[in-house]
Design a protein around this motif. Structure first.
Motif, PDB file in Angstrom:
ATOM      1  N   LEU A 130     -10.011 -34.294  23.522  1.00  0.00           N
ATOM      2  CA  LEU A 130     -10.006 -32.714  24.144  1.00  0.00           C
ATOM      3  C   LEU A 130     -11.225 -32.139  24.328  1.00  0.00           C
ATOM      4  O   LEU A 130     -11.546 -31.495  25.194  1.00  0.00           O
ATOM      5  CB  LEU A 130      -9.159 -31.808  23.126  1.00  0.00           C
ATOM      6  N   ALA A 131     -12.355 -32.713  23.665  1.00  0.00           N
ATOM      7  CA  ALA A 131     -13.735 -32.252  23.882  1.00  0.00           C
ATOM      8  C   ALA A 131     -14.593 -33.211  23.176  1.00  0.00           C
ATOM      9  O   ALA A 131     -14.341 -34.177  22.309  1.00  0.00           O
ATOM     10  CB  ALA A 131     -13.856 -31.063  22.862  1.00  0.00           C
ATOM     11  N   HIS A 132     -15.727 -33.372  23.427  1.00  0.00           N
ATOM     12  CA  HIS A 132     -16.890 -34.309  23.170  1.00  0.00           C
ATOM     13  C   HIS A 132     -18.222 -33.641  22.881  1.00  0.00           C
ATOM     14  O   HIS A 132     -18.748 -33.074  23.916  1.00  0.00           O
ATOM     15  CB  HIS A 132     -16.919 -35.428  24.596  1.00  0.00           C
ATOM     16  N   PHE A 133     -18.743 -33.959  21.893  1.00  0.00           N
ATOM     17  CA  PHE A 133     -19.915 -33.242  21.402  1.00  0.00           C
ATOM     18  C   PHE A 133     -21.079 -34.442  21.175  1.00  0.00           C
ATOM     19  O   PHE A 133     -21.020 -34.827  20.017  1.00  0.00           O
ATOM     20  CB  PHE A 133     -19.825 -32.456  20.321  1.00  0.00           C
ATOM     21  N   PRO A 134     -21.876 -34.668  22.270  1.00  0.00           N
ATOM     22  CA  PRO A 134     -22.821 -35.803  21.992  1.00  0.00           C
ATOM     23  C   PRO A 134     -24.049 -35.510  20.723  1.00  0.00           C
ATOM     24  O   PRO A 134     -24.239 -34.456  20.272  1.00  0.00           O
ATOM     25  CB  PRO A 134     -23.598 -35.882  23.262  1.00  0.00           C
ATOM     26  N   TYR A 135     -24.244 -36.487  20.033  1.00  0.00           N
ATOM     27  CA  TYR A 135     -25.224 -36.678  19.004  1.00  0.00           C
ATOM     28  C   TYR A 135     -26.431 -36.953  19.776  1.00  0.00           C
ATOM     29  O   TYR A 135     -26.962 -37.883  20.346  1.00  0.00           O
ATOM     30  CB  TYR A 135     -25.038 -37.752  17.949  1.00  0.00           C
ATOM     31  N   GLU A 136     -27.466 -35.646  19.813  1.00  0.00           N
ATOM     32  CA  GLU A 136     -28.613 -35.831  20.454  1.00  0.00           C
ATOM     33  C   GLU A 136     -29.414 -34.643  19.884  1.00  0.00           C
ATOM     34  O   GLU A 136     -29.200 -33.790  19.303  1.00  0.00           O
ATOM     35  CB  GLU A 136     -28.565 -35.697  21.961  1.00  0.00           C
ATOM     36  N   GLU A 137     -30.730 -34.768  20.591  1.00  0.00           N
ATOM     37  CA  GLU A 137     -31.689 -33.537  20.152  1.00  0.00           C
ATOM     38  C   GLU A 137     -31.016 -32.474  20.755  1.00  0.00           C
ATOM     39  O   GLU A 137     -30.719 -32.406  21.890  1.00  0.00           O
ATOM     40  CB  GLU A 137     -33.066 -33.627  20.478  1.00  0.00           C
ATOM     41  N   TYR A 144     -25.421 -38.400   7.481  1.00  0.00           N
ATOM     42  CA  TYR A 144     -25.073 -37.297   6.720  1.00  0.00           C
ATOM     43  C   TYR A 144     -24.492 -35.995   7.597  1.00  0.00           C
ATOM     44  O   TYR A 144     -24.104 -35.212   6.939  1.00  0.00           O
ATOM     45  CB  TYR A 144     -25.978 -36.704   5.591  1.00  0.00           C
ATOM     46  N   VAL A 145     -24.987 -36.118   8.838  1.00  0.00           N
ATOM     47  CA  VAL A 145     -24.695 -34.873   9.592  1.00  0.00           C
ATOM     48  C   VAL A 145     -23.396 -35.309  10.765  1.00  0.00           C
ATOM     49  O   VAL A 145     -23.166 -36.364  10.916  1.00  0.00           O
ATOM     50  CB  VAL A 145     -26.089 -34.709  10.595  1.00  0.00           C
ATOM     51  N   PHE A 146     -22.973 -34.333  10.883  1.00  0.00           N
ATOM     52  CA  PHE A 146     -21.640 -34.172  11.739  1.00  0.00           C
ATOM     53  C   PHE A 146     -21.955 -33.254  12.914  1.00  0.00           C
ATOM     54  O   PHE A 146     -22.131 -32.124  12.591  1.00  0.00           O
ATOM     55  CB  PHE A 146     -20.655 -33.825  10.833  1.00  0.00           C
ATOM     56  N   VAL A 147     -21.726 -33.658  14.315  1.00  0.00           N
ATOM     57  CA  VAL A 147     -22.002 -32.750  15.406  1.00  0.00           C
ATOM     58  C   VAL A 147     -20.779 -31.769  15.422  1.00  0.00           C
ATOM     59  O   VAL A 147     -19.569 -32.215  15.286  1.00  0.00           O
ATOM     60  CB  VAL A 147     -22.169 -33.284  16.697  1.00  0.00           C
TER      61      VAL A 147
END
Length: 236
Positions: free
Chosen positions: A165-172, A219-222
């Motif tokens: 349903l949605a996409h959140f890229p891992y980036e700066e 350890y991080v989650f977008v």
């Protein structure tokens, strides 16, 4: 094998008091590893919907509890980060979200937001037919036709169809929350990603409203802005 777990030795993520009693329920088999909190603990100790394990079992066997859209019978099922809990009779829905210190907390959400679950892409593999399989943090796998995803990206998956349903890229510039480590529960924007040589962990620098911190990439989650807004709602 014992069905009980000593409170003093439960993982830090479990939202239970450690000195009020000797034992608590033991998590059964399922996703989230040792950090998964037994459903009965959530129902009894966090939400206080029930007083005993017997009452929790009664609620589960009467189709009163949904976990990620599915009816649950096993009250030892581990509940973990970003799971969706539903109580249709009460018209109440919650998302599991990390609070400060890494303990699992429940954030109340509208029923309309309970149809999709946030998940982190751990890795991906090519399957027969040329499609791509995304392997997610909770052990779930989904097949997608277009290869537009990378490791550490987050997606929202429809609980019924498995559609993205949605996409959140891992980036700066991405908004993230730490789910493990000493900064668990903190939310901020990625300002730098450091790729370490060899087998060393990659690290990420995150800027928050109160400063910044550096932590291990895993350890991080977008997340999306709506998750920050959810935190401002009622928490248990």
């Amino acid at each position: 094998m014992s069905n009980h777990q000593k409170r003093l030795s439960v993982p830090k993520s479990w939202p239970v008091e450690r000195k009020t009693a000797t034992f608590t329920a033991k998590a059964g088999a399922g996703p989230h590893g040792e950090a998964g909190v037994p459903l009965v603990v959530v129902l009894r100790d966090v939400l206080e919907y029930v007083d005993t394990t017997k009452e929790a079992k009664y609620a589960a066997h009467n189709d009163s509890v949904l976990v990620n859209g599915d009816t649950v019978r096993d009250v030892t099922l581990p509940i973990g980060m970003f799971d969706i809990l539903g109580f249709p009779e009460r018209e109440e829905y919650y998302r599991v979200f990390p609070d400060e210190g890494g303990r699992l907390a429940l954030t109340e959400i509208p029923a309309a937001d309970a149809d999709g679950k946030l998940a982190k892409v751990v890795d991906k593999t090519l399957v027969s037919g040329g499609d791509v399989q995304l392997n997610l943090h909770n052990g779930h796998n989904i097949v997608v036709e277009e290869d537009e995803y990378s490791g550490n990206d987050s997606i929202v998956v429809d609980l019924e169809s498995d559609d993205v349903l949605a996409h959140f890229p891992y980036e700066e510039g991405a908004l993230v929350t730490a789910v493990s480590g000493q900064h668990a529960g903190e939310v901020g924007e990625v300002t730098d990603i450091t790729v370490s040589p060899g087998s060393a962990d990659n690290t990420v620098e995150v800027e928050t409203d109160d400063g910044s911190f550096e932590t291990v990439e895993s350890y991080v989650f977008v997340i999306d802005e709506q998750f920050v807004g959810d935190e401002e709602g009622e928490e248990e």
